[in-house]
Design an enzyme around this catalytic site. Sequence first.
Site: not given
Length: 345
Positions: A123, A266, A296
Amino acid sequence: MTAPAPAAPARTGPAAVICGIGSYLPPDVVTNDDLVARLDTSDEWIRTRTGIATRHVVSPGTATSELAVEAGRRALESAGVDRPDALVLATTTPDRLCPATAPEVAARLGLTGIAAFDVSAVCTGFLYGLATAEGLIAAGLAERVLLIAADAFTTIIDPLDRGTSVIFADAAGAVMLRAGTYDEPGAVGRTVLGSDGTLSDLIEVPGGGSRQRSSGVAAAPDDGWFRMRGRETYRHAVNRMASASRQAAAAARWRTESDVDRLAAHQANARILRSVAEELGITAARQLSNIEHVGNTGAASIPVLLAQSVSEGALLPGHRVLLTAFGGGLAWGATTVVWPDVKPG
Ligand code: UT7
């Protein structure tokens, strides 16, 4: 109120300047009720614990490269660039284990011949990719770099795992970077990166790599799925994003409480985002978020958020933006940018 940090040492070489942006979401949408039909969960649990209502997912037969090509094309168009010198692709879901996906993405964009390679930082991939692209520019190896961050995360999510199925989704985002000067809008600030491999098993796909293959034991069917120890990961996510953000802001001589116009973190989980913003003294109005309808999306999360925020008028030229990410590795990072006048392609 903390005193501003001393100025960081001067950097040599040209700066990497954002001059184009694009994003792509696959058209298929999965609602919380769709997940409730196959998992022991509820719309209420997912909304309150994650902030997610809907997410986009790839249709059968669509791989990461397709998402990457679309976002890359849009960033090239946004920048008015035909042929960058290099393409960096941040992804955790490459089309194949070997070779890298970037050369194929480059070829499909009509860029056969340029340097093209993948960066793997889960990520945090966009920020690791940004630093890599900046390095190519600073070293004089490239004048223009196309950075794409793309993940078809749902291809590695166990459809029966409620801990991950409710969060992860698919998307791609991209930015064009060109050589420029550190004082112009769009110049990437001093990027802070870190990792902690002692916690590598908090987020993993255990099967399919050399560890499992050299063991001589065949992978169990479930070993090909992504696994995350959510609760433990959560705590590290807040701490690491907050501390990396403080360091990046200090390097830019910004106070997080007063000088940051927009936080682009994020999109891991809405509660994580709130905690990070609170730690930094950044009000909700200054926090960019699209997690409710995007989920996500791994490496793609930040560039998709930036592109959508520009389109919606939430991110404007001149805004001082703090970017931060955290994920498997563990790996984390943060950087700053004064937002340039770019329109998503
Ligand atoms: O992308 C970068 C890396 N990833 C992250 O930063 C994500 C970090 N973690 C998270 O976002 C959260 O930990 C999750 C959303 C994964 C889980 O939320 P949580 O509030 O940490 O829940 P939990 O794991 O502490 O579980 C609380 C309860 C448990 O039940 P018991 O043991 O209290 O009876 C879980 O079994 O919630 C249960 N649970 C669920 N219930 C309904 C876990 N997932 C679900 C679900 N629906 N989908």
